[in-house]
Scaffold this motif. Structure first.
Motif, PDB file in Angstrom:
ATOM      1  N   ALA A  64       0.843  -1.195   0.000  1.00 37.16           N
ATOM      2  CA  ALA A  64       0.000   0.000   0.000  1.00 37.16           C
ATOM      3  C   ALA A  64       0.874   1.239   0.000  1.00 37.16           C
ATOM      4  O   ALA A  64       2.077   1.179   0.291  1.00 37.16           O
ATOM      5  N   GLU A  65       0.277   2.369  -0.333  1.00 34.02           N
ATOM      6  CA  GLU A  65       0.922   3.680  -0.248  1.00 34.02           C
ATOM      7  C   GLU A  65       0.141   4.510   0.765  1.00 34.02           C
ATOM      8  O   GLU A  65      -1.092   4.488   0.796  1.00 34.02           O
ATOM      9  N   LEU A  66       0.867   5.242   1.596  1.00 29.13           N
ATOM     10  CA  LEU A  66       0.252   6.152   2.549  1.00 29.13           C
ATOM     11  C   LEU A  66       0.463   7.576   2.051  1.00 29.13           C
ATOM     12  O   LEU A  66       1.597   8.007   1.849  1.00 29.13           O
ATOM     13  N   ASP A  67      -0.640   8.282   1.815  1.00 27.76           N
ATOM     14  CA  ASP A  67      -0.589   9.661   1.347  1.00 27.76           C
ATOM     15  C   ASP A  67      -1.105  10.594   2.430  1.00 27.76           C
ATOM     16  O   ASP A  67      -1.979  10.224   3.239  1.00 27.76           O
ATOM     17  N   LEU A  68      -0.554  11.809   2.414  1.00 24.92           N
ATOM     18  CA  LEU A  68      -1.019  12.858   3.311  1.00 24.92           C
ATOM     19  C   LEU A  68      -1.643  13.969   2.489  1.00 24.92           C
ATOM     20  O   LEU A  68      -1.198  14.266   1.380  1.00 24.92           O
ATOM     21  N   GLN A  69      -2.648  14.582   3.046  1.00 25.94           N
ATOM     22  CA  GLN A  69      -3.258  15.732   2.389  1.00 25.94           C
ATOM     23  C   GLN A  69      -2.209  16.826   2.206  1.00 25.94           C
ATOM     24  O   GLN A  69      -1.394  17.069   3.089  1.00 25.94           O
ATOM     25  N   CYS A  70      -2.212  17.483   1.054  1.00 24.51           N
ATOM     26  CA  CYS A  70      -1.230  18.534   0.781  1.00 24.51           C
ATOM     27  C   CYS A  70      -1.345  19.635   1.832  1.00 24.51           C
ATOM     28  O   CYS A  70      -2.429  20.190   2.047  1.00 24.51           O
ATOM     29  N   PHE A  71      -0.256  19.935   2.472  1.00 21.94           N
ATOM     30  CA  PHE A  71      -0.275  20.924   3.552  1.00 21.94           C
ATOM     31  C   PHE A  71      -0.363  22.350   3.016  1.00 21.94           C
ATOM     32  O   PHE A  71      -0.650  23.281   3.764  1.00 21.94           O
ATOM     33  N   VAL A  72      -0.111  22.540   1.690  1.00 24.21           N
ATOM     34  CA  VAL A  72      -0.155  23.875   1.107  1.00 24.21           C
ATOM     35  C   VAL A  72      -1.568  24.244   0.680  1.00 24.21           C
ATOM     36  O   VAL A  72      -2.134  25.254   1.103  1.00 24.21           O
ATOM     37  N   CYS A  73      -2.155  23.404  -0.158  1.00 24.32           N
ATOM     38  CA  CYS A  73      -3.477  23.750  -0.709  1.00 24.32           C
ATOM     39  C   CYS A  73      -4.626  23.059   0.011  1.00 24.32           C
ATOM     40  O   CYS A  73      -5.799  23.403  -0.225  1.00 24.32           O
ATOM     41  N   ARG A  74      -4.313  22.052   0.869  1.00 24.46           N
ATOM     42  CA  ARG A  74      -5.345  21.313   1.580  1.00 24.46           C
ATOM     43  C   ARG A  74      -6.387  20.726   0.625  1.00 24.46           C
ATOM     44  O   ARG A  74      -7.565  20.616   0.949  1.00 24.46           O
ATOM     45  N   SER A 132      -1.283  19.870  -7.929  1.00 19.94           N
ATOM     46  CA  SER A 132      -2.748  20.031  -7.930  1.00 19.94           C
ATOM     47  C   SER A 132      -3.480  18.694  -7.798  1.00 19.94           C
ATOM     48  O   SER A 132      -4.612  18.552  -8.252  1.00 19.94           O
ATOM     49  N   GLU A 133      -2.812  17.729  -7.151  1.00 19.19           N
ATOM     50  CA  GLU A 133      -3.476  16.449  -6.908  1.00 19.19           C
ATOM     51  C   GLU A 133      -4.117  16.398  -5.532  1.00 19.19           C
ATOM     52  O   GLU A 133      -4.944  15.520  -5.251  1.00 19.19           O
ATOM     53  N   GLY A 134      -3.696  17.291  -4.649  1.00 22.21           N
ATOM     54  CA  GLY A 134      -4.292  17.343  -3.322  1.00 22.21           C
ATOM     55  C   GLY A 134      -3.655  16.430  -2.307  1.00 22.21           C
ATOM     56  O   GLY A 134      -3.962  16.516  -1.115  1.00 22.21           O
ATOM     57  N   TRP A 135      -2.758  15.546  -2.748  1.00 19.33           N
ATOM     58  CA  TRP A 135      -2.123  14.577  -1.841  1.00 19.33           C
ATOM     59  C   TRP A 135      -0.619  14.537  -2.107  1.00 19.33           C
ATOM     60  O   TRP A 135      -0.160  14.772  -3.226  1.00 19.33           O
ATOM     61  N   ILE A 136       0.135  14.220  -1.066  1.00 20.95           N
ATOM     62  CA  ILE A 136       1.590  14.037  -1.173  1.00 20.95           C
ATOM     63  C   ILE A 136       1.921  12.652  -0.642  1.00 20.95           C
ATOM     64  O   ILE A 136       1.519  12.281   0.466  1.00 20.95           O
ATOM     65  N   ILE A 193       8.393  14.154   4.897  1.00 19.24           N
ATOM     66  CA  ILE A 193       7.906  14.383   6.256  1.00 19.24           C
ATOM     67  C   ILE A 193       8.207  15.806   6.694  1.00 19.24           C
ATOM     68  O   ILE A 193       7.359  16.500   7.283  1.00 19.24           O
ATOM     69  N   LEU A 194       9.427  16.296   6.384  1.00 21.42           N
ATOM     70  CA  LEU A 194       9.787  17.661   6.755  1.00 21.42           C
ATOM     71  C   LEU A 194       8.901  18.673   6.039  1.00 21.42           C
ATOM     72  O   LEU A 194       8.481  19.681   6.632  1.00 21.42           O
ATOM     73  N   MET A 195       8.617  18.411   4.779  1.00 16.95           N
ATOM     74  CA  MET A 195       7.753  19.317   4.026  1.00 16.95           C
ATOM     75  C   MET A 195       6.385  19.440   4.682  1.00 16.95           C
ATOM     76  O   MET A 195       5.843  20.536   4.848  1.00 16.95           O
ATOM     77  N   ASN A 196       5.819  18.324   5.084  1.00 20.49           N
ATOM     78  CA  ASN A 196       4.488  18.342   5.676  1.00 20.49           C
ATOM     79  C   ASN A 196       4.490  18.894   7.097  1.00 20.49           C
ATOM     80  O   ASN A 196       3.537  19.558   7.504  1.00 20.49           O
ATOM     81  N   ARG A 197       5.550  18.633   7.843  1.00 16.87           N
ATOM     82  CA  ARG A 197       5.595  19.119   9.224  1.00 16.87           C
ATOM     83  C   ARG A 197       5.864  20.619   9.309  1.00 16.87           C
ATOM     84  O   ARG A 197       5.298  21.324  10.155  1.00 16.87           O
TER      85      ARG A 197
END
Length: 373
Positions: free
Chosen positions: A280-290, A306-310, A345-349
Motif C-alpha cells: 500500500a501507499e500512505l498519502d497525506l493531504q497537501c499541507f499547502v493547498c489542503r 494540484s493532486e491534493g495529496w503528497i 515528512i519535513l515538508m508536511n511538518r
C-alpha cells in the motif's frame, strides 16, 4: 701457540667508571628536579639525554672495552639512563598537571556571557527530524539499525525479491558503482533504499525483530520541488509471530498522528512492491493547498501538482520470499515493512514547499529551525 690472555685489560675508560656514571646520573636528576616549567625541562632533557649528553657519550665508549668488560659497563650505563628517563616522565607529568591547573584559572571563560557571533548556528532540520523519528519508534519498542550506503547488489535487490529483469535495476533508477575495469558489472550500487539494512538485520538476528533504519539513499531522479537524487529514508521492519496488515496500519497511523497531528487527512491506496504483498501507499493531504487545488485551474499547487495529496511512503506485509531469502521460516513468522521519505515528512511538518531548499546549503533555510535537539 699460546691462548689469549683475557685477564689483562689494556683499556681503562674514565667515563665508564662506576663513580663517574653515578655522578652523571645524579647531575641529570638534579637538573630535571630543578626544572620549573616545561621549557626548562626540555632544555634539561636535551642536555642530559641528547646525542651529546655525558651519558650518551659514555655509552659510545663501551665499544672500546674488551668483550668481557662490555656487559658490566653497558648494564651500569643503561640503568643510569633508565633512571634519567623515568625522572623525566614523572617531572613532565607534574609540570603538565601544574600547567593545566594554571590554565583553568588564568584562561577561564564565562560561558554565560552573551555570544557575539552573527548569525547564530543551527542544526539542519533533517538531522533533528531523523532523531525525532528514531525517538518516536524507540518509544514503541523498536531498535535503530544502520548499514553501508555503498551496498551489494544482492542485498539491495535480490534478497528483496527484485529479480534480474526488474525495471528498478536499470540505470534510469540506480547508481551503479563501476568495477575495476570500468564496467557496470561490479555487483555494487549506491543503495536505492534503506531496505538492505532490513535484509542484513534478518540475516544476523532471530525474530522477534523490530527495527527502524534511517539513512541516505540514492536514485537517478531529477532535482525538483518534490524529488532529489540524494534523499533520506526511514524504513521500519517488524517480524514476529502473528503480524498482520492491521499491525502495520496501526503503527503508521500512530506515527502519522505523532508527526503531523490529527488534523491532516490521510489515505491508504493499494500499490505494488516486490518485497511486500499486499502492499500500500500512505498519502497525506497537501499541507499547502489542503486539496483545494484539485480541479481548480485558478489555484494551481506546485507542491502536490494540484493532486491534493503528497505521497509519504510505501508499506506492506513482508513477502514470504524475502523471509526465506534471509533465513526466516515464513510458515512460523510474518512481518510488515515500510519506507518513508524524510524530506516529505519535513515538508508536511514544517511547510517547506520546495525540496531544493533542503540541499542548497543556504543558512537562511536552516536558521529558522534553530538548535533544537
Amino acid at each position: 701457540m699460546s691462548a689469549p690472555n683475557k685477564s689483562y685489560d689494556p683499556v681503562e675508560v674514565e667515563a665508564l667508571k662506576p663513580e663517574e656514571v653515578e655522578r652523571m646520573r645524579d647531575a641529570a636528576l638534579a637538573a630535571i628536579a630543578a626544572a620549573a616549567d616545561l621549557d626548562a625541562l626540555h632544555e634539561a632533557k636535551v642536555a642530559h639525554t641528547g646525542d651529546r649528553s655525558p651519558l650518551a657519550l659514555a655509552n659510545r665508549e663501551i665499544g672500546a672495552l674488551p668483550p668481557h668488560a662490555k656487559a658490566d659497563a653497558g648494564k651500569r650505563v643503561g640503568q643510569a639512563r633508565g633512571a634519567v628517563n623515568q625522572a623525566l616522565a614523572r617531572r613532565r607529568e607534574e609540570l603538565e598537571a601544574e600547567r593545566d591547573a594554571r590554565v583553568l584559572v588564568e584562561e577561564a571563560v564565562d560561558v554565560t556571557l552573551p555570544y557575539d557571533r552573527r548569525p547564530r548556528g543551527a542544526r539542519h532540520p533533517l538531522t533533528t527530524l531523523t532523531e525525532l523519528i528514531q525517538d518516536t519508534f524507540t518509544a514503541m519498542g523498536y531498535q535503530v539499525a544502520e548499514g553501508p550506503e555503498v551496498e551489494a547488489e544482492w542485498l539491495n535487490f535480490d534478497a528483496l525479491n527484485l529479480g534480474p529483469d526488474h525495471p528498478a535495476r536499470s540505470m534510469q533508477d540506480t547508481f551503479w558503482v563501476a568495477g575495476p575495469d570500468g564496467s557496470e558489472e561490479s555487483g555494487v550500487v549506491l543503495r536505492t533504499h534503506t531496505s538492505p539494512v532490513q535484509a542484513r538485520t534478518m540475516l544476523h538476528s532471530e525474530p522477534p525483530i523490530y527495527v527502524v533504519c534511517p539513512g541516505r539513499t540514492f536514485r537517478t531522479d531529477e532535482l525538483d520541488a518534490t524529488h532529489t537524487p540524494v534523499f533520506g529514508q526511514v524504513e521500519g521492519l517488524a517480524v514476529d509471530e502473528g503480524i498482520s496488515f492491521a499491525d502495520l496500519k496501526g503503527t503508521l497511523e500512530h506515527f502519522a498522528a505523532a508527526m503531523f497531528g490529527d488534523d491532516l487527512e490521510r489515505r491508504w491506496r493499494p500499490s505494488y512492491f516486490p518485497f511486500t504483498e499486499p502492499s500500500a501507499e500512505l498519502d497525506l493531504q497537501c499541507f499547502v493547498c489542503r486539496g483545494e487545488s484539485v480541479g481548480n485551474p485558478d489555484r494551481p499547487c506546485r507542491t502536490c501538482s494540484s493532486e491534493g495529496w503528497i505521497e509519504l511512503g510505501g508499506c506492506g506485509v513482508v513477502n514470504p520470499r524475502v523471509l526465506t531469502a534471509c533465513g526466516i521460516d515464513p510458515e512460523r513468522y510474518s512481518g510488515f515493512a515500510f519506507g518513508l521519505g524524510l524530506e516529505r515528512i519535513l515538508m508536511n511538518r514544517s511547510g517547506v514547499e520546495d525540496m531544493r531548499d533542503m540541499v542548497e546549503g543556504d543558512v537562511r533555510f536552516t536558521l529558522p529551525f534553530g538548535m533544537e535537539i
